[in-house]
Design a protein around this motif. Structure first.
Motif, mmCIF file in Angstrom:
data_model
loop_
_atom_site.group_PDB
_atom_site.id
_atom_site.type_symbol
_atom_site.label_atom_id
_atom_site.label_comp_id
_atom_site.label_asym_id
_atom_site.label_seq_id
_atom_site.Cartn_x
_atom_site.Cartn_y
_atom_site.Cartn_z
ATOM 1 N N MET A 146 -0.506 3.918 3.264
ATOM 2 C CA MET A 146 0.322 4.774 2.428
ATOM 3 C C MET A 146 1.122 3.919 1.433
ATOM 4 S SD MET A 146 0.593 7.980 2.042
ATOM 5 C CE MET A 146 -0.067 8.638 3.566
ATOM 6 N N PRO A 147 1.090 4.262 0.153
ATOM 7 C CA PRO A 147 1.748 3.428 -0.870
ATOM 8 C C PRO A 147 3.223 3.769 -1.044
ATOM 9 C CG PRO A 147 0.573 5.223 -1.917
ATOM 10 C CD PRO A 147 0.358 5.384 -0.434
ATOM 11 N N LEU A 148 4.044 3.355 -0.095
ATOM 12 C CA LEU A 148 5.474 3.625 -0.212
ATOM 13 C C LEU A 148 6.065 2.862 -1.390
ATOM 14 C CD1 LEU A 148 6.597 3.514 3.528
ATOM 15 C CD2 LEU A 148 6.129 5.527 2.128
ATOM 16 N N PRO A 149 7.091 3.420 -2.031
ATOM 17 C CA PRO A 149 7.722 2.731 -3.164
ATOM 18 C C PRO A 149 8.297 1.383 -2.741
ATOM 19 C CG PRO A 149 8.452 5.016 -3.017
ATOM 20 C CD PRO A 149 7.688 4.735 -1.769
ATOM 21 N N PRO A 150 8.451 0.446 -3.688
ATOM 22 C CA PRO A 150 8.902 -0.913 -3.345
ATOM 23 C C PRO A 150 10.304 -0.987 -2.773
ATOM 24 C CG PRO A 150 8.779 -0.581 -5.738
ATOM 25 C CD PRO A 150 8.109 0.590 -5.110
ATOM 26 N N TYR A 151 11.139 0.026 -3.005
ATOM 27 C CA TYR A 151 12.502 -0.017 -2.474
ATOM 28 C C TYR A 151 12.567 0.442 -1.022
ATOM 29 C CZ TYR A 151 12.016 4.752 -4.345
ATOM 30 O OH TYR A 151 11.537 5.998 -4.664
ATOM 31 N N ILE A 152 11.446 0.907 -0.453
ATOM 32 C CA ILE A 152 11.395 1.240 0.973
ATOM 33 C C ILE A 152 10.731 0.067 1.690
ATOM 34 C CG2 ILE A 152 10.431 2.778 2.726
ATOM 35 C CD1 ILE A 152 10.651 5.052 0.715
ATOM 36 N N VAL A 153 11.508 -0.635 2.479
ATOM 37 C CA VAL A 153 11.007 -1.851 3.128
ATOM 38 C C VAL A 153 10.753 -1.648 4.621
ATOM 39 C CG1 VAL A 153 12.066 -3.375 1.431
ATOM 40 C CG2 VAL A 153 13.382 -2.714 3.451
ATOM 41 N N GLU A 154 11.227 -0.550 5.179
ATOM 42 C CA GLU A 154 10.992 -0.284 6.595
ATOM 43 C C GLU A 154 9.670 0.451 6.781
ATOM 44 O OE1 GLU A 154 14.253 1.554 8.599
ATOM 45 O OE2 GLU A 154 15.732 0.162 7.780
ATOM 46 N N LYS A 155 9.013 0.245 7.894
ATOM 47 C CA LYS A 155 7.715 0.851 8.170
ATOM 48 C C LYS A 155 7.860 2.348 8.445
ATOM 49 C CE LYS A 155 3.694 0.401 11.232
ATOM 50 N NZ LYS A 155 2.721 0.489 10.135
ATOM 51 N N LEU A 156 6.946 3.138 7.902
ATOM 52 C CA LEU A 156 6.928 4.580 8.136
ATOM 53 C C LEU A 156 6.106 4.865 9.391
ATOM 54 C CD1 LEU A 156 7.638 7.423 7.070
ATOM 55 C CD2 LEU A 156 5.503 7.343 5.757
ATOM 56 N N GLU A 157 6.722 5.524 10.364
ATOM 57 C CA GLU A 157 6.047 5.763 11.640
ATOM 58 C C GLU A 157 4.999 6.867 11.542
ATOM 59 O OE1 GLU A 157 6.384 3.869 14.210
ATOM 60 O OE2 GLU A 157 7.940 2.654 13.241
ATOM 61 N N ASP A 158 5.266 7.887 10.720
ATOM 62 C CA ASP A 158 4.369 9.037 10.596
ATOM 63 C C ASP A 158 4.041 9.242 9.119
ATOM 64 O OD1 ASP A 158 3.015 11.420 10.607
ATOM 65 O OD2 ASP A 158 4.677 12.637 11.360
ATOM 66 N N ASN A 159 2.797 8.966 8.729
ATOM 67 C CA ASN A 159 2.409 9.071 7.318
ATOM 68 C C ASN A 159 2.594 10.472 6.751
ATOM 69 O OD1 ASN A 159 1.775 6.393 7.017
ATOM 70 N ND2 ASN A 159 -0.434 6.663 7.326
ATOM 71 N N GLU A 160 2.551 11.497 7.608
ATOM 72 C CA GLU A 160 2.709 12.865 7.120
ATOM 73 C C GLU A 160 4.120 13.132 6.583
ATOM 74 O OE1 GLU A 160 0.665 15.595 6.541
ATOM 75 O OE2 GLU A 160 -0.805 13.986 6.725
ATOM 76 N N ARG A 161 5.088 12.283 6.942
ATOM 77 C CA ARG A 161 6.436 12.470 6.417
ATOM 78 C C ARG A 161 6.548 12.042 4.959
ATOM 79 N NH1 ARG A 161 10.703 13.827 9.353
ATOM 80 N NH2 ARG A 161 11.281 14.515 7.262
ATOM 81 N N TYR A 162 5.507 11.385 4.449
ATOM 82 C CA TYR A 162 5.450 11.078 3.017
ATOM 83 C C TYR A 162 4.506 12.056 2.302
ATOM 84 C CZ TYR A 162 5.747 8.163 -1.203
ATOM 85 O OH TYR A 162 5.981 7.712 -2.479
ATOM 86 N N GLN A 163 4.227 13.174 2.963
ATOM 87 C CA GLN A 163 3.482 14.283 2.365
ATOM 88 C C GLN A 163 4.344 15.538 2.452
ATOM 89 O OE1 GLN A 163 0.596 13.583 1.007
ATOM 90 N NE2 GLN A 163 -0.622 12.224 2.294
ATOM 91 N N THR A 164 4.224 16.412 1.457
ATOM 92 C CA THR A 164 4.874 17.720 1.573
ATOM 93 C C THR A 164 4.086 18.562 2.571
ATOM 94 O OG1 THR A 164 3.573 18.695 -0.225
ATOM 95 C CG2 THR A 164 5.653 17.599 -0.826
ATOM 96 N N VAL A 165 4.739 19.579 3.138
ATOM 97 C CA VAL A 165 4.055 20.424 4.124
ATOM 98 C C VAL A 165 3.003 21.311 3.459
ATOM 99 C CG1 VAL A 165 6.007 20.429 5.721
ATOM 100 C CG2 VAL A 165 5.818 22.259 4.000
#
Length: 339
Positions: A146-165
């Protein structure tokens, strides 16, 4: 108008590094675009500020796992590529380190996927022609991150949280983050109140995060993004405009789409294409009346866009208050309703 006119001080600790447990539990700043009056609520209170008859327009794009890693044939190094947009099998990508991806280089990603670097733009983007065995999207799902923006440095546990429902149409390199606050239950309640909900598509490019590097705003060249408006959606929007009903856009991507195709009456048509519209103060909105959005980076095209819906003074004052009140900023941060 100068880029520095859209600057503000933001403490680093206010940049949200992860989503909240509940999507609609974020804070919501209400900003009256005429008076500048500011109020503070929770996002689930948005239903109280949407009126029966309003038209709520959302972007149903879905983020691709667009960050992939490869190496030149016969080399051990790792090169990171970020897929932005494409025409056929040729993709525009950001490459890091770019100097290793020269024109003619063959990049290997897996036994089923490789690419040739076919062009390099003035700003350093690479164009890759992908060669693959199978279905490209399925290969990307297995290889990509998942291509998180550069200002987010912590790991995303659930990729669906970077998707809208409500994400459906895959193709974005970044999420339309204003929509991350909605839950299916909240959308259902909004619909039950008599608010019409429609979806357009704009595939978000990472150009949305690129800083404005020129001091004169007029000299900035906007990136292009692909959009789709269907026949049924265009008919509903035009009917609402004719009836004097309010058009509420969810996110700057939705505004960019609607304002790109709207005529002087605010009518839109069934269409698809590429937009490089640049909206900044003095722009006269033709279609959109109100906006649900997140808090944007200093000196960005997005803070310029929201400043054109209210005013630069009103928006910068609202941002000053947001910093004082310790709002959470950017993609996983809190929301603003400009009405």
């Amino acid at each position: 108008m100068k880029t520095s006119d859209f600057d503000y001080d933001l403490p680093k600790e206010l940049i949200a590094q992860h989503p909240l447990d509940k999507r609609d539990g974020s804070r919501l700043m209400l900003v009256n675009k005429s008076t500048g009056e500011v109020d503070h609520k929770k996002f689930y209170n948005i239903i109280d500020y949407l009126n029966p008859g309003d038209l709520l327009v959302l972007n149903d794009t879905r983020v691709m796992p667009a960050r992939i890693f490869g190496h030149r044939e016969g080399k051990e190094e790792s090169i990171e590529f970020l897929l932005l947009n494409h025409k056929g099998d040729i993709w525009e990508c950001l490459a890091k380190p770019g100097k290793k991806a020269k024109i003619g280089s063959i990049i290997e990603f897996s036994p089923k996927l490789k690419a040739e670097v076919v062009d390099i733009t003035d700003d350093g983007s690479r164009f890759l022609r992908f060669i693959y065995d199978g279905i490209f999207e399925e290969i990307l799902d297995k290889l990509g991150e998942m291509p998180l923006p550069p200002y987010i440095v912590e790991k995303l546990e659930d990729n669906e949280r970077y998707q809208t429902v409500y994400s459906r149409e895959i193709g974005s390199a970044a999420a339309p983050t204003a929509g991350l606050h909605f839950t299916k239950e909240l959308l259902e309640k909004i619909k039950e109140k008599g608010i019409e909900i429609l979806f357009i598509t704009l595939h978000v490019g990472l150009g949305t995060f690129r800083p404005v590097k020129v001091e004169d705003v007029n000299d900035h060249k906007m990136h292009s993004e692909f959009y789709i408006i269907t026949k049924d959606v265009s008919k509903s929007i035009n009917k609402a405009k004719d009836e004097g009903r309010r058009i509420v856009a969810v996110g700057t991507t939705t505004i960019r789409t609607l304002e790109s195709v709207a005529d002087e009456k605010g009518h839109v048509k069934e269409t698809s294409g590429w937009t490089d519209i640049f909206i900044y103060p003095a722009y006269k909105f033709k279609c959109v009346d109100a906006l649900i959005t997140n808090f944007h980076l200093p000196q960005s095209t997005l803070i310029m866009l929201v400043s054109s819906l209210a005013s630069r003074e009103i928006i910068l004052n609202a941002y000053k208050i947001a910093v004082e009140e310790r709002y959470r900023f950017f993609s996983f941060g809190d929301a603003m309703f400009i009405y």
